[in-house]
Write a protein that holds these residues in place. Structure first.
Motif, PDB file in Angstrom:
ATOM      1  N   THR A  19       2.641   3.333  -5.414  1.00 21.61           N
ATOM      2  CA  THR A  19       3.611   2.209  -5.377  1.00 21.61           C
ATOM      3  C   THR A  19       3.103   1.157  -6.323  1.00 21.61           C
ATOM      4  N   ASP A  20       3.888   0.202  -6.690  1.00 17.42           N
ATOM      5  CA  ASP A  20       2.981  -0.783  -7.056  1.00 17.42           C
ATOM      6  C   ASP A  20       2.318  -1.914  -6.387  1.00 17.42           C
ATOM      7  N   LEU A  21       1.352  -2.408  -6.940  1.00 18.27           N
ATOM      8  CA  LEU A  21       0.473  -3.280  -6.288  1.00 18.27           C
ATOM      9  C   LEU A  21       1.099  -4.417  -5.712  1.00 18.27           C
ATOM     10  N   TYR A  22       2.000  -5.049  -6.274  1.00 20.67           N
ATOM     11  CA  TYR A  22       2.497  -6.282  -5.627  1.00 20.67           C
ATOM     12  C   TYR A  22       3.305  -5.889  -4.438  1.00 20.67           C
ATOM     13  N   LYS A  23       3.790  -4.583  -4.275  1.00 17.97           N
ATOM     14  CA  LYS A  23       4.191  -4.562  -2.822  1.00 17.97           C
ATOM     15  C   LYS A  23       2.997  -4.681  -1.774  1.00 17.97           C
ATOM     16  N   LEU A  24       1.907  -4.258  -2.032  1.00 18.83           N
ATOM     17  CA  LEU A  24       0.668  -4.484  -1.110  1.00 18.83           C
ATOM     18  C   LEU A  24       0.496  -5.980  -1.029  1.00 18.83           C
ATOM     19  N   THR A  25       0.423  -6.501  -1.989  1.00 15.89           N
ATOM     20  CA  THR A  25       0.050  -8.021  -2.132  1.00 15.89           C
ATOM     21  C   THR A  25       1.010  -8.705  -1.220  1.00 15.89           C
ATOM     22  N   MET A  26       2.288  -8.476  -1.436  1.00 13.71           N
ATOM     23  CA  MET A  26       3.331  -9.022  -0.592  1.00 13.71           C
ATOM     24  C   MET A  26       3.439  -8.725   0.874  1.00 13.71           C
ATOM     25  N   GLN A  27       3.170  -7.534   1.135  1.00 13.41           N
ATOM     26  CA  GLN A  27       3.245  -6.998   2.418  1.00 13.41           C
ATOM     27  C   GLN A  27       1.996  -7.940   3.141  1.00 13.41           C
ATOM     28  N   ASN A  28       0.749  -7.978   2.444  1.00  8.99           N
ATOM     29  CA  ASN A  28      -0.382  -8.716   3.032  1.00  8.99           C
ATOM     30  C   ASN A  28       0.317 -10.177   3.335  1.00  8.99           C
ATOM     31  N   ALA A  29       0.816 -10.696   2.430  1.00 14.03           N
ATOM     32  CA  ALA A  29       1.431 -12.125   2.792  1.00 14.03           C
ATOM     33  C   ALA A  29       2.417 -12.239   3.851  1.00 14.03           C
ATOM     34  N   TYR A  94      -4.074  -3.081   9.361  1.00 14.37           N
ATOM     35  CA  TYR A  94      -2.545  -2.978   9.580  1.00 14.37           C
ATOM     36  C   TYR A  94      -2.160  -1.772   8.800  1.00 14.37           C
ATOM     37  N   LEU A  95      -2.634  -1.587   7.611  1.00 16.74           N
ATOM     38  CA  LEU A  95      -2.475  -0.507   6.623  1.00 16.74           C
ATOM     39  C   LEU A  95      -2.905   0.814   7.118  1.00 16.74           C
ATOM     40  N   ARG A  96      -3.990   0.722   7.789  1.00 16.88           N
ATOM     41  CA  ARG A  96      -4.425   2.038   8.407  1.00 16.88           C
ATOM     42  C   ARG A  96      -3.543   2.789   9.337  1.00 16.88           C
ATOM     43  N   ASP A  97      -2.662   1.915  10.049  1.00 15.66           N
ATOM     44  CA  ASP A  97      -1.909   2.611  10.991  1.00 15.66           C
ATOM     45  C   ASP A  97      -0.431   2.530  10.670  1.00 15.66           C
ATOM     46  N   PHE A  98      -0.179   2.087   9.522  1.00 13.95           N
ATOM     47  CA  PHE A  98       1.240   1.904   8.915  1.00 13.95           C
ATOM     48  C   PHE A  98       1.868   3.180   8.753  1.00 13.95           C
ATOM     49  N   ARG A  99       3.200   3.263   9.122  1.00 11.55           N
ATOM     50  CA  ARG A  99       3.906   4.541   8.995  1.00 11.55           C
ATOM     51  C   ARG A  99       5.486   3.833   8.442  1.00 11.55           C
ATOM     52  N   LEU A 100       6.031   4.708   7.687  1.00 12.54           N
ATOM     53  CA  LEU A 100       7.476   4.551   7.474  1.00 12.54           C
ATOM     54  C   LEU A 100       8.179   5.150   8.410  1.00 12.54           C
ATOM     55  N   ARG A 101       9.449   4.549   8.901  1.00 14.75           N
ATOM     56  CA  ARG A 101      10.522   5.612   9.756  1.00 14.75           C
ATOM     57  C   ARG A 101      11.628   5.514   8.960  1.00 14.75           C
ATOM     58  N   PRO A 102      11.956   6.568   8.110  1.00 13.00           N
ATOM     59  CA  PRO A 102      13.228   6.353   7.575  1.00 13.00           C
ATOM     60  C   PRO A 102      14.484   6.786   8.146  1.00 13.00           C
ATOM     61  N   GLU A 103      14.013   7.673   9.243  1.00 13.67           N
ATOM     62  CA  GLU A 103      15.317   7.962  10.192  1.00 13.67           C
ATOM     63  C   GLU A 103      15.826   6.571  10.626  1.00 13.67           C
ATOM     64  N   GLU A 104      15.151   5.693  10.932  1.00 17.85           N
ATOM     65  CA  GLU A 104      15.489   4.319  11.494  1.00 17.85           C
ATOM     66  C   GLU A 104      15.970   3.480  10.614  1.00 17.85           C
ATOM     67  N   GLN A 105      15.176   3.501   9.363  1.00 20.00           N
ATOM     68  CA  GLN A 105      15.455   2.274   8.634  1.00 20.00           C
ATOM     69  C   GLN A 105      16.128   2.444   7.150  1.00 20.00           C
ATOM     70  N   VAL A 106      16.390   3.690   7.003  1.00 21.31           N
ATOM     71  CA  VAL A 106      17.042   3.989   5.733  1.00 21.31           C
ATOM     72  C   VAL A 106      18.424   4.922   5.997  1.00 21.31           C
ATOM     73  N   VAL A 134       8.121  -6.506   7.076  1.00 24.02           N
ATOM     74  CA  VAL A 134       6.475  -6.118   7.010  1.00 24.02           C
ATOM     75  C   VAL A 134       6.802  -4.524   6.963  1.00 24.02           C
ATOM     76  N   ASP A 135       7.810  -4.031   7.827  1.00 23.58           N
ATOM     77  CA  ASP A 135       7.781  -2.513   7.889  1.00 23.58           C
ATOM     78  C   ASP A 135       8.460  -1.841   6.914  1.00 23.58           C
ATOM     79  N   THR A 136       9.461  -2.557   6.059  1.00 22.74           N
ATOM     80  CA  THR A 136      10.240  -1.848   5.073  1.00 22.74           C
ATOM     81  C   THR A 136       9.837  -2.138   3.614  1.00 22.74           C
ATOM     82  N   ILE A 137       9.014  -3.044   3.465  1.00 19.80           N
ATOM     83  CA  ILE A 137       8.570  -3.509   1.946  1.00 19.80           C
ATOM     84  C   ILE A 137       8.083  -2.565   1.298  1.00 19.80           C
ATOM     85  N   LEU A 138       7.641  -1.356   1.590  1.00 18.29           N
ATOM     86  CA  LEU A 138       6.993  -0.366   0.692  1.00 18.29           C
ATOM     87  C   LEU A 138       8.142   0.638   0.419  1.00 18.29           C
TER      88      LEU A 138
END
Length: 462
Positions: A19-29, A94-106, A134-138
């Motif tokens: 992914t692009d770096l600005y997705k991580l920097t924005m997720q941090n913020a 936070y990122l260590r434990d992060f998961r996308l949940r497409p069945e719920e979110q997409v 914070v859960d969907t930005i990536l």
């Protein structure tokens, strides 16, 4: 297509860092300031003449579901700790434990014309994302890459990977010889992962060739916006912030006249002064942004934007324009933008040489033209080149060098905190939002419609 060690490149997405770096920097913020804010995103195909088939849609659905299996590895976390020191420890945990949940979110739907069935039937893709910010930005970058890959895997198949590495090297050599400082920005509209790797290898080969055989050339490959590619090829990850940061903050506060300044306050509150300091100007039109850019910035160390507003009468206080390294141009007429920024910095009595990063529909000719104009204005040019690198193909069957045009697709924030989100670009073709709200915000920020001859979004690359 095989890698250098003979193993095939995977289809789809297999790393959350693809992914692009600005997705991580924005997720941090976002994690710091807006961890409970719900948002929605919506997909738009600006090239509606190019549609998926049902077979492409079925493959896309399976790839979206597979995003839920991804996690950031220990090696990736260690690399981020070393290479992206501005990402704070709490975010990396936070990122260590992060998961996308497409069945719920997409939500992904295929609307075929009429009642026709079969794998080759074409139709419109409708895709939306909902959840906490914070859960969907990536999702944005991998979903766009997957949609592009689906189209060129099943619909437009009249192309091959042959020559992509060599083509990227040739482009890189032209840019390096011309003295251009550039980075690869092509994640979202790449033809596929294999193409992306070939492009990176070609650009690196160009840099090595220039270093060895042309030491007087002043051009430079700065890095790549793609975090996975930066790690894979030992390059610098490049990026700062995207339009959604400004769009969401405006919607959350339901205040557009102060949105730019508030967004800058939150940003410097997250990362500090002079860090990730290329500002994006065109979320509500550059003129409105520059009014905020000229405002005094909160003192260093201030982290609460709600109490960080500086006294505008304190002329000893540095402005945002002072503390930011430069700006990014992403819409409208680049030559007009150069003149606007040169005039702005001069009027602000800023003598430090500032940077303009160009990132809108670049090719060799445009990069060299904008470099010349930027330097003549006393500013430093840099280039983030995307589609021209990672989705520049010819039809394999054509004897006339006919182009196999890329899709022009975007996923934009549509809601934040239950309110509609709006973007008012420096080119009306990139504006988004509901008409009534857009009219209100145009009045609120003093926005005037602008168009640029190069802004035909439906036919930008064909």
């Amino acid at each position: 297509m095989a890698t250098a060690n003979g193993q095939p490149h995977p289809a789809g997405i297999f790393s959350l860092l693809d992914t692009d770096l600005y997705k991580l920097t924005m997720q941090n913020a976002v994690l710091k300031y807006f961890p409970t804010v719900p948002v929605a995103y919506k997909f738009t195909n600006r090239t509606p003449q190019f549609q998926l088939t049902r077979a492409a849609f079925n493959w896309l659905q399976a790839q979206i579901a597979a995003l839920g299996n991804l996690r950031v590895t220990d090696d990736e976390i260690q690399w981020l700790e070393k290479s992206c020191r501005y990402l704070d420890e709490g975010y990396l945990q936070y990122l260590r434990d992060f998961r996308l949940r497409p069945e719920e979110q997409v939500v992904c739907e295929f609307n075929a014309a009429g009642e026709e069935r079969g794998d080759e039937v074409k139709g419109e893709l409708h895709l939306s994302i909902q959840g906490l910010w914070v859960d969907t930005i990536l999702y944005e970058i991998p979903l766009l890459a997957l949609i592009s890959e689906a189209y060129f895997k099943f619909v437009d198949t009249d192309w091959t990977h042959e020559g992509q590495r060599e083509s990227a090297k040739e482009k890189g050599l032209h840019l390096l010889e011309a003295g251009c400082v550039f980075s690869e920005f092509g994640s979202r509209r790449r033809r596929d992962y294999t193409t992306h790797c070939m492009v990176m290898e070609g650009l690196i080969a160009a840099q090595q060739d220039a270093f060895t055989h042309h030491p007087t050339w002043t051009g430079k490959l700065g890095g790549t916006s793609n975090v996975h590619m930066a790690m894979k090829y030992s390059l610098a990850p490049i990026g700062t912030v995207a339009h959604e940061w400004f769009m969401a903050i405006a919607a959350i506060h339901d205040d557009y006249s102060s949105a730019n300044e508030r967004a800058l306050q939150y940003w410097t509150g997250t990362f500090g002064r002079g860090v990730l300091s290329i500002a994006l100007t065109d979320t509500f039109g550059t003129p409105a942004f520059l009014r905020s850019f000229a405002r005094p910035a909160p003192k260093s160390g201030t982290t609460d934007p709600d109490t960080a507003v500086a006294d505008p009468a304190d002329h000893q206080h540095a402005t945002y324009a002072d503390i930011f390294t430069g700006v990014r141009q992403d819409s409208g007429d680049p030559l007009r933008f150069i003149d606007t920024m040169a005039t702005f910095y001069r009027d602000q009595n800023i003598s430090q040489k500032k940077t303009i990063v160009f990132s809108d529909s670049l090719n060799l000719t445009r990069c060299i033209e904008y470099k010349t104009a930027t330097e003549a204005a006393g500013l430093t040019p840099s280039f983030g080149i995307g589609t021209f690198f990672t989705n520049d193909f010819r039809r394999a069957s054509s004897q006339a060098e006919e182009k196999s045009p890329p899709l022009n697709i975007v996923i934009k924030l549509s809601e934040a905190a239950g309110r509609q989100a709006v973007k008012l670009s420096d080119d009306v073709g990139k504006n988004t939002g509901q008409d009534e709200l857009v009219r209100r915000i145009k009045d609120e920020v003093g926005y005037a419609d602008r168009s640029w001859w190069g802004g035909d979004e439906a036919h930008r690359w064909d």
